[in-house]
Design an enzyme around this catalytic site. Structure first.
Site, PDB file in Angstrom:
ATOM      1  N   GLY A   1      10.158 -71.906   7.048  1.00  0.00           N
ATOM      2  CA  GLY A   1       9.858 -71.235   5.777  1.00  0.00           C
ATOM      3  C   GLY A   1       8.976 -71.817   4.777  1.00  0.00           C
ATOM      4  N   SER A   2       9.081 -71.924   3.525  1.00  0.00           N
ATOM      5  CA  SER A   2       7.765 -72.275   2.606  1.00  0.00           C
ATOM      6  C   SER A   2       7.330 -73.791   2.841  1.00  0.00           C
ATOM      7  CB  SER A   2       8.179 -72.006   1.147  1.00  0.00           C
ATOM      8  OG  SER A   2       8.322 -70.393   1.025  1.00  0.00           O
TER       9      SER A   2
END
Length: 712
Positions: free
Chosen positions: A328-329
């Site tokens: 993810g981020s």
């Protein structure tokens, strides 16, 4: 008439007879001489040429060599507290050749010593592999009462001996099970790897550090010379070749921080790794739920093993080493650094985020959950987690250059941790996809990779290592658990040498810009602002949310409205104190929803425990509220352009509602409770605040209306 004829008289030749006698006598004499010569040569061969061989055989008939198993090396934490030790115990060993057929002695022995069907089955399996004159363990952990009864009737059981030995014990059970691992009884597969006196060992490392450092921990087997009588019964000892004890290990793990990390998770499943960015030492590492390693030492029962293997949360699965999923981020700081080092971006370069990114010539868009962010530079893209910035950056960089930088940051390769079976993960690439499908690589898949989704698979170890490299000024160090060893209790500790770290960037300005963006994530109104409340020190970090299902059309899902097993994975990476980091962390919470609300608070509690000595409080009333069913809904990779990613490892398994993943309900405070004799988890050691920590306090930092991470 013929009978009246006179007989013919034969005259003897005395000379000829004498000559014949002399020839025969000479031949007989030569035969005797040759026989005596042969006998003399045979005696000479036995007494001179083969003296050592037959002397050894004769000695073996009188002296038996009894193996002396060495004490297994102890394992300590970084403060010298014992994590794994040895306790005295008794076992029954059977030499099949001397004991005879099993049916002759087993019924009588069962009246004296309690033998389970598993004990008998294990013996039957082992004796077919071992040689007949080698002892085979029949039962481990014989009680003192059973040992006394057997000693009285010992004469009735030739070939069966009661042996004393040291049994492995893990003082903190579940708390360190995925780090230390466990030893288990030697099986047929293990016997093939052992040679010589090593076959006398009864246990061998199966998982964790016990397996990785098996040769160092087990030491060297010795032998004792036992003089026997004509019946083969031992009489006295004629000396010994002493065993060499195994080496002791001192880990970098801090037991207090380990407990704090488990307590911080509460009833959540997941994993976390905390490292010292200056050295690469792992300070704490947990995979939840865990299991009691003591259950495996002498053979786990079918009941306990079934409870562990049928638990949907998979407590035996080491999520940090074997697991992995889309980061993810949390990889945005490193992707941003790649943009700077590649020359495609500068720290001040801005893109205008409209809220939706379109590939040239397509109508399918990738969008930010919070809409357009306007003009966005690197620092804002990290703190506000602006997807648009990374969609555009990944597309312009191209997948080939993207891969090069991600490998440079430690993804797609092992972290070097001293545990076997580490997952290398997946860095998305056309080559990787071509090996698994006949489809070509689509530009939209490059866009997905730019926000840590798509085909990405990263482990918590890789995330912690990359974050530590940002924290320490750009050095990618090998992660390790064992810090030092000593070969004897009276010997000094010798540090284990580590390889020279690799540089991830040579531009200090680029790295500083990334660090400022991560600081703003927590102290500058970013996605983890709530984490900074009341902190007397500054932190840097990045939240992340890894999707398990894709959005439909232009509509995103609220993770908290999804069934429990379909909720997004929540992640956080960070380090503290921001200006002089001594700890870096990666937290993965399965089915957590948002990184800012599920993973970041866990990291804050771990930071407080390490920097301030403030241990998190355990809530013994924690229960998991009923969620959706435990059935899994398979998720296929959507067409190019979606932000949904593949999930591998622990997050693909649903957790049964209302259960803690150890087979029995357990509060976080009780995780790691001692299963050995009278051992307890030491009281937390309070650390004073670091000098100047108060200067980093930022209680007045503005906070947005929502502190949750946008859905990627």
């Amino acid at each position: 008439m013929n009978s009246l004829r006179p007989r013919r008289r034969v005259l003897k030749n005395a000379a000829m007879e004498a000559e014949q006698f002399r020839r025969r006598a000479a031949l007989a004499f030569m035969g005797v001489v040759l026989a005596l010569a042969g006998l003399s040569l045979w005696y000479f061969r036995l007494q001179v040429w083969q003296h050592s061989e037959y002397a050894t055989r004769s000695e073996e008939n009188r002296i038996k060599l009894r193996p002396v198993v060495p004490a297994r090396g102890l394992i300590y934490d970084r403060k010298g507290r014992i994590l794994a030790d040895n306790v005295p115990a008794f076992r029954l060993d059977v030499t099949p050749k001397e004991a005879g057929p099993v049916e002759d002695w087993l019924p009588q022995l069962q009246r004296i010593v309690a033998l389970t069907p598993e004990d008998i089955a294990n013996y039957q399996a082992s004796r077919h592999v071992a040689r007949g004159f080698k002892p085979v363990t029949l039962k481990l952990r014989v009680t003192e009462e059973e040992a006394a009864r057997f000693a009285v009737d010992r004469w009735r059981f030739p070939g069966i001996e009661l042996q004393s030995y040291l049994n492995r014990r893990y003082l903190h059970g579940e708390l360190t099970s995925h780090v230390i691992g466990y030893v288990g009884r030697i099986d047929a597969a293990d016997m093939k790897t052992l040679s010589g006196g090593e076959t006398a060992l009864s246990h061998i490392g199966k998982t964790g550090l016990e397996r990785y450092y098996e040769k160092a921990l087990r030491g060297q087997v010795g032998f004792e010379k036992i003089v026997t009588n004509v019946d083969g019964r031992p009489m006295y000892s004629a000396g010994r070749d002493p065993a060499k004890p195994g080496a002791d290990l001192r880990l970098s793990i801090d037991l207090d921080l380990q407990q704090a990390m488990v307590t911080a998770f509460g009833d959540k499943d997941g994993s976390a790794v905390a490292v010292d960015p200056r050295t690469g030492e792992i300070l704490a590492m947990v995979s939840l739920p865990a299991y009691d390693a003591n259950l495996f030492v002498n053979g786990i029962s079918h009941t306990h093993y079934k409870a562990l293997t049928t638990n949907p949360s998979r407590p035996l699965f080491n999520r940090n080493v074997l697991g992995g999923g889309p980061p993810g981020s949390t990889v945005k700081p490193l992707i941003g650094l790649a943009g700077l080092d590649s020359g495609l971006r500068t720290p001040e370069y801005k893109v205008f985020s409209t809220g939706t990114f379109y590939l040239p010539g397509t109508g399918r868009g990738w969008r930010d959950a919070h809409g357009g962010a306007g003009w966005t530079d690197l620092r804002k893209s990290i703190s506000q987690s602006v997807n648009f910035y990374y969609y555009k950056l990944a597309y312009e960089m191209g997948i080939e250059k993207f891969d090069q930088y991600m490998y440079r940051y430690g993804f797609g390769q092992k972290s070097g941790i001293d545990l076997l079976g580490e997952n290398v993960g997946v860095v998305p690439s056309p080559e990787w996809k071509a090996k698994r499908s006949k489809e070509r690589w689509y530009p939209g898949e490059t866009v997905n990779a730019g926000i840590g989704q798509g085909y990405w698979v990263a482990t918590a170890l890789q995330l912690a290592r990359g974050t530590a490299a940002i924290a320490n000024g750009g050095e990618l160090r090998r992660l390790h658990l064992a810090a030092a060893r000593r070969d004897g209790y009276d010997k000094p500790w010798a540090p284990l040498q580590q390889p020279v770290p690799e540089r991830i960037t040579d531009n200090a300005g680029h790295l500083r810009a990334v660090q400022e963006g991560m600081i703003a994530t927590i102290h500058g109104g970013g996605t983890a602002t709530a984490m900074a409340r009341g902190a007397p020190y500054m932190m840097a970090g990045k939240t992340g949310t890894a999707q398990k299902i894709s959005r439909k059309g232009s509509q995103s899902f609220d993770p908290h409205s999804l069934p429990y097993h379909l909720r997004h994975e929540a992640l956080f990476v960070g380090y503290a104190p921001a200006e002089n980091p001594t700890i870096a962390i990666a937290v993965v919470v399965e089915h957590g929803g948002f990184g800012g609300t599920a993973a970041a608070p866990i990291a804050r509690k771990v930071f407080d425990a390490w920097l301030l000595g403030t241990m998190p409080e355990a809530d013994e009333n924690l229960t998991r509220s009923p969620q959706g069913g435990a059935s899994l809904i398979p998720v296929e990779e959507p067409p190019e352009g979606t932000a949904a990613g593949h999930q591998t490892g622990p997050s693909t398994t649903a957790v049964a509602p209302g259960t803690r993943a150890t087979g029995t309900p357990a509060a976080a405070a009780k995780v790691g409770a001692n299963t050995g004799a009278n051992a307890t988890v030491p009281s937390p050691v309070v650390r004073p605040p670091l000098p100047g920590a108060a200067a980093g306090r930022n209680d007045t930092a503005p906070r947005p209306a929502t502190t949750t991470e946008p859905v990627r």
